[in-house]
Design an enzyme around this catalytic site. Structure first.
Site, PDB file in Angstrom:
ATOM      1  N   CYS A  78     -13.745  42.324 -11.534  1.00  0.00           N
ATOM      2  CA  CYS A  78     -12.344  41.960 -11.763  1.00  0.00           C
ATOM      3  C   CYS A  78     -12.173  41.905 -13.268  1.00  0.00           C
ATOM      4  O   CYS A  78     -12.602  40.962 -13.912  1.00  0.00           O
ATOM      5  CB  CYS A  78     -12.006  40.621 -11.129  1.00  0.00           C
ATOM      6  SG  CYS A  78     -10.289  40.144 -11.360  1.00  0.00           S
ATOM      7  N   GLU A 120      -7.754  47.742 -10.551  1.00  0.00           N
ATOM      8  CA  GLU A 120      -9.080  48.354 -10.525  1.00  0.00           C
ATOM      9  C   GLU A 120      -8.952  49.857 -10.736  1.00  0.00           C
ATOM     10  O   GLU A 120      -7.907  50.460 -10.455  1.00  0.00           O
ATOM     11  CB  GLU A 120      -9.770  48.055  -9.187  1.00  0.00           C
ATOM     12  CG  GLU A 120     -11.246  48.358  -9.179  1.00  0.00           C
ATOM     13  CD  GLU A 120     -11.987  47.681 -10.307  1.00  0.00           C
ATOM     14  OE1 GLU A 120     -12.126  48.325 -11.377  1.00  0.00           O
ATOM     15  OE2 GLU A 120     -12.411  46.534 -10.145  1.00  0.00           O
TER      16      GLU A 120
END
Length: 252
Positions: A2, A110
């Protein structure tokens, strides 16, 4: 990993996370490492029978620094902690026992980074709960003290293996704590690390939806809501294999 996330639905935080107080907090569409992030920690215990929340909002620097580090300038930036090893790793062991927190988010970003041999281009994704709203990532908090007595609150997001719906983009994802497990995760008085291991698992496969977006999110200076504007792409990414890249947006 993350390495970027967003928190935009701030008006819902106080009710959903059971906060005692929450000052005005602006919508943020591109939260990056080393920036201040909002975390939720246990507060002072309330009197028996009280209906008041016992949680508090804290701003910490996204980049965990263990208390034993002498010079954070030469220490690696720990924005994530692997759920599989955090209990035993020296950097996170104390925080897992004493300072577990929740990291509220509207979703995370992402990259799918295929191998050069595949001929595919990297693709950014905005990954959010299918039903919208605020999600809570599992986090850890540590206060680092310098030799002159100054203190810096720091934090990291726990990650786990990606579920089937995210694995085609990246092999890791944040640990999601469900609302019914908030109290258990935050309870460092009676719940030892071994008691919360079961919470650090990939979330349900249909919990998130992945929306392809432009690569503007990779620049910290870009902070507008347009970062989440969907793109139309020809085909979804291939599931990771021997030739797949690591898909990291930053350090997840």
């Amino acid at each position: 990993m993350c390495g970027r996330y967003a928190l935009t639905l701030t008006e819902e935080l106080k009710e959903i996370l059971g906060l005692l107080e929450l000052e005005d907090f602006p919508a943020r569409y591109n939260i990056a490492p080393t920036q201040p992030i909002l975390v939720v920690a246990s507060g002072e215990a309330q009197e028996p029978g009280s209906n008041l929340p016992d949680r508090r909002a804290v701003l910490v620097r996204w980049g965990f620094t263990p208390s034993w580090v002498k010079d954070p300038k030469v220490f690696p930036l720990l924005i994530n902690a692997r759920a599989e090893t955090a209990i035993g790793k020296a950097s996170f062991r104390a925080a897992m026992r004493h300072r577990r927190v929740l990291v509220p988010a509207s979703g995370f970003y992402e990259w799918h980074r295929p191998s050069k041999k595949s001929g595919e281009r990297p693709q950014a994704y905005w990954i959010r709960p299918r039903g919208g709203g605020v999600v809570a990532f599992a986090g850890l908090m540590e206060t680092w003290s310098s030799a002159d007595g100054s203190e810096v609150d720091t934090g990291a997001i726990l990650t786990t293996a990606a579920n089937a719906s995210i694995a085609s983009i990246h092999d890791r994802m944040p640990v999601v704590i469900k609302p019914e497990d908030f109290a258990r995760w935050l309870d460092c008085r009676t719940q030892e690390p071994r008691d919360v291991v079961g919470l650090m698992q990939p979330t349900d496969e249909d919990f998130f939806e992945a929306i392809p977006i432009a690569d503007k999110v990779n620049k910290v200076a870009n902070m507008g809501a347009d970062l989440q504007t969907p793109l139309v792409i020809d085909k979804p990414p291939k599931a990771p294999g021997k030739e797949a890249g690591d898909g990291q947006l930053s350090l997840f």
